[in-house]
Scaffold this active site. Structure first.
Site, mmCIF file in Angstrom:
data_model
loop_
_atom_site.group_PDB
_atom_site.id
_atom_site.type_symbol
_atom_site.label_atom_id
_atom_site.label_comp_id
_atom_site.label_asym_id
_atom_site.label_seq_id
_atom_site.Cartn_x
_atom_site.Cartn_y
_atom_site.Cartn_z
ATOM 1 N N GLY A 184 0.831 -1.090 -0.092
ATOM 2 C CA GLY A 184 0.143 -0.207 -0.074
ATOM 3 C C GLY A 184 0.433 0.823 0.161
ATOM 4 C CE LYS A 185 4.174 1.283 4.113
ATOM 5 N NZ LYS A 185 4.298 2.330 5.420
ATOM 6 C CG ASN A 186 3.556 6.954 -1.711
ATOM 7 O OD1 ASN A 186 2.833 6.706 -1.105
ATOM 8 N ND2 ASN A 186 3.426 8.433 -2.321
#
Length: 386
Positions: A184-186
């Site tokens: 879910g990180k950039n």
């Protein structure tokens, strides 16, 4: 339903590139570390503006190994913040050191430099600021404090891929920077992953050894180490995604600016969004947070909480000796922050719908008061009480 995060939307855009890169890697027969990971290390170091990037198995292992490479161990104290995910604090404990909390700044919601020197002792070994939601803290001030006292600065940049200020990106400000590539990180892998960035060749060599059972050459174990290696497939995925990161971040900032301009002025909003913010999370503040979240869910809008209980009040960390009201800014944020949908593929019309729905629900109430603990920016006191 407007999702809080939709990774499948990203995959629909670049899935064919990812599949090609993964298949190419699988066909090499090298499944742990290898050329795909080495290529990512080179590219990510260049992107962050550091001499080295060492890929590891998670953001938590990145923090753990950075602390060990800094010589942090039993008897040492590490300053960090309670407004973070528990991994920040867990890594300090893994190293055998003691976490010492300082509160966050009332405007940036990141480590407050004014609180840092008050917390220093003769046992302080390192400062571990957290780039909460993707925003850089005042790294100039923190770096100056560290230099005065001979301390190591280790950035928890797990949410801040690509954030930059004064020409320096996250991960290049401290002695070491620690990143997570949780999906879910950039910049997210298709599984777990992490990295440590640094300009210190000795720290980089130490981390490379520690991640691979303390080896210096095959079967030559020169120190106690760990199985913290990155899988080759994750390196392949990250090689593809890194090329898109700046564009995704620009879109995320545009969405955050849309929220900034559209949400009712009496809602608590973050400071102005700039390049020093990777816009991993956009959080508003209202004392009716839990009811607002439920009503948004009923209206077909998913939200999230980052983080509803600060670390010093988590049951597992009560043994550190802190109590409620020790860190009033962090605790006020934990009670009132609500994270709105945010991902690069989120349609503008959905952002407009989120804004309109939030304003309709919150502005049905008529009272608001200034934030006594968080500066002059107002938030909605008493709104949407159950």
């Amino acid at each position: 339903m407007i999702p809080f995060l939709d990774l499948s939307a990203q995959y629909r855009v670049i899935g064919s590139e990812i599949e090609e890169a993964v298949l190419r890697t699988l066909r090499t027969g090298t499944y742990v570390l290898g050329e795909a990971v080495e290529q990512f290390e080179r590219d990510f170091a260049a992107y962050c503006g550091t001499s080295h990037a060492v890929a590891v198995s998670s953001g938590t292992s990145a923090l753990h190994l950075a602390l060990l490479a800094a010589g942090v161990g039993p008897g040492d104290e590490v300053l960090t913040v309670p407004m973070t995910f528990v991994a920040t604090v867990a890594a300090i404990l893994y190293a055998g050191a003691t976490p010492v909390f300082v509160d966050v700044d009332p405007d940036t919601w990141t480590m407050d430099p004014a609180k840092v020197e008050e917390a220093l002792t003769l046992r302080t070994k390192a400062i571990l600021p957290v780039h909460l939601h993707g925003r850089l803290p005042d790294m100039h001030a923190l770096g100056a404090i560290a230099r005065r006292h001979g301390l190591t600065v280790i950035e928890d940049a797990a949410q801040a891929h690509g954030a930059q200020r004064d020409g320096l990106r996250a991960g290049a400000w401290g002695n070491m920077g620690c990143f997570s590539f949780y999906p879910g990180k950039n910049l997210g892998a298709c599984g777990e992953g992490g990295a440590v960035t640094t300009n210190d060749p000795h720290a980089a060599d130490m981390i490379r050894s520690l991640r691979d059972w303390g080896q210096s050459g095959k079967y030559n174990h020169v120190r106690h180490g760990f199985n913290y290696r990155m899988e080759a497939v994750q390196g392949a995925v990250l090689n593809v995604k890194l090329r898109y990161l700046d564009g995704w971040n620009a879109t995320r900032r545009s969405i955050c600016q849309q929220y900034q301009e559209g949400l009712a002025p009496d809602l608590g909003r973050p400071e102005a969004i700039g390049d020093d913010h990777a816009c991993h999370v956009y959080a508003l503040r209202t004392t009716g947070r839990d009811v607002l979240q439920a009503r948004l869910r009923d209206a077909g809008i998913a939200t999230n909480l980052h983080y509803p209980v600060p670390v010093h009040l988590q049951p597992a960390y009560r043994g550190l000796g802190y109590r409620e009201a020790d860190f009033p800014v962090s605790e006020a944020l934990a009670r009132t922050m609500l994270s709105l949908p945010l991902f690069a593929e989120l349609p503008v019309r959905d952002v407009d719908h989120v804004i309109a729905t939030v304003n309709r629900l919150v502005l049905a109430e008529e009272t608001s008061i200034p934030l006594p603990l968080l500066g002059a920016r107002p938030y909605h006191e008493g709104a949407l009480q159950a």
